[in-house]
Design an enzyme around this catalytic site. Structure first.
Site, mmCIF file in Angstrom:
data_model
loop_
_atom_site.group_PDB
_atom_site.id
_atom_site.type_symbol
_atom_site.label_atom_id
_atom_site.label_comp_id
_atom_site.label_asym_id
_atom_site.label_seq_id
_atom_site.Cartn_x
_atom_site.Cartn_y
_atom_site.Cartn_z
ATOM 1 N N SER A 143 1.008 -1.309 -0.031
ATOM 2 C CA SER A 143 -0.108 0.066 0.004
ATOM 3 C C SER A 143 0.830 1.151 -0.105
ATOM 4 C CB SER A 143 -0.856 0.041 1.221
ATOM 5 O OG SER A 143 -1.540 1.342 1.486
ATOM 6 N N TYR A 156 -2.700 -0.595 10.368
ATOM 7 C CA TYR A 156 -2.339 -0.797 8.984
ATOM 8 C C TYR A 156 -1.105 -0.411 8.313
ATOM 9 C CZ TYR A 156 -3.857 -0.760 3.932
ATOM 10 O OH TYR A 156 -4.126 -1.000 2.455
#
Length: 266
Positions: A143, A156
């Protein structure tokens, strides 16, 4: 086109979103697919298999939670029994738990992010690499949050930062065996992970009931190219390149598919 002709590729998180897109795009290029997802995603996996068949590809589906190493190993064995080999892996499965400031995050949400996004990627590699042929390739989906931190997402971000270290270490460990390892880092992607009311409200707290068009304004402002999000196939095209012989000497790198999010100077 046949850039993946006669290759067998295992994809985790294959039931929907980017995972389904990776499966279909690779099948379009000739790959046979081992599509892995949770048992609760049976209907989604069936749809993925149907879409692969529609483009003329071969597919076998298997149920496994990436947190369960033995279930993954069973899925790998089932796939190899069907197709006879394993050439490439896309460690795609991931979650984005509820956001919050680091010291206020729920303990379970923190642990789930690490267990699925990081340990799940490690399990995927652990279950597959011993079965892969020389000349194989691994892509781990990270990501843009694997490269930079974002307030409210430390669980995350931490899990995805770990993915970078895992991928680069694996590239060093597996190079001598002729196996390449790279990471792909999407920005905002037009999937339900982004296109939902919770994210819309976070992006546009100034509005009572923001929708996709409202969120698009906020997201587009973050990117150099002025689009709010990329399509799943844009990420899949990067995955395809890295798994194909076109990238035969590419290993240990991070590829951002983010419309310029990381490159933009704020």
């Amino acid at each position: 086109m046949n850039r993946m002709l006669d290759r067998v590729v295992l994809v985790t998180g294959a039931g929907r979103g980017m995972g389904r897109s990776h499966c279909v795009r690779l099948a379009e290029e000739g790959a046979s697919i081992i599509a892995v997802d949770l048992a609760s995603s049976s209907d989604d996996l069936a749809t993925t298999a149907d879409e692969i068949a529609w483009v003329g590809g071969a597919c076998i589906t298997a149920h496994a939670d990436v947190r369960d190493l033995e279930a993954l190993r069973s899925a790998v064995s089932t796939g190899i029994e069907r197709f006879g080999r394993l050439d490439a892996v896309v460690a795609n499965a991931g979650i984005y738990p509820a956001a919050g400031r680091s010291w206020e995050l729920d303990d379970d949400d923190w642990q789930r992010a690490l267990d699925v996004n990081l340990t799940g990627a490690w399990h995927t590699v652990k279950a597959t690499v011993p079965q892969m042929v020389s000349g194989g390739a691994v892509v781990i989906i990270g990501s843009t949050n694997a490269i930079k931190g974002t307030a409210g997402t430390s669980h995350y971000c931490a899990s995805k930062h770990g993915v970078v270290g895992l991928a680069q270490t694996l590239a060093n460990e597996l190079g001598a065996q002729g196996i390449r390892v790279n990471a792909v880092h999407p920005g905002s992607v037009g999937t339900p992970m982004i296109l939902n009311d919770t994210v819309f409200a976070k992006l546009r707290p100034d509005l009572a009931s923001p929708g996709a068009e409202d969120a698009a304004v906020a997201l587009a402002s973050r990117n150099l190219l002025g689009v709010p999000w990329v399509d799943p196939v844009d990420v899949s095209n990067a995955v395809l390149f890295l798994l194909s012989d076109e990238a035969r000497y590419v290993t240990g790198i991070n590829v951002a598919v983010d419309a310029g999010l990381l490159a933009k100077v704020s």
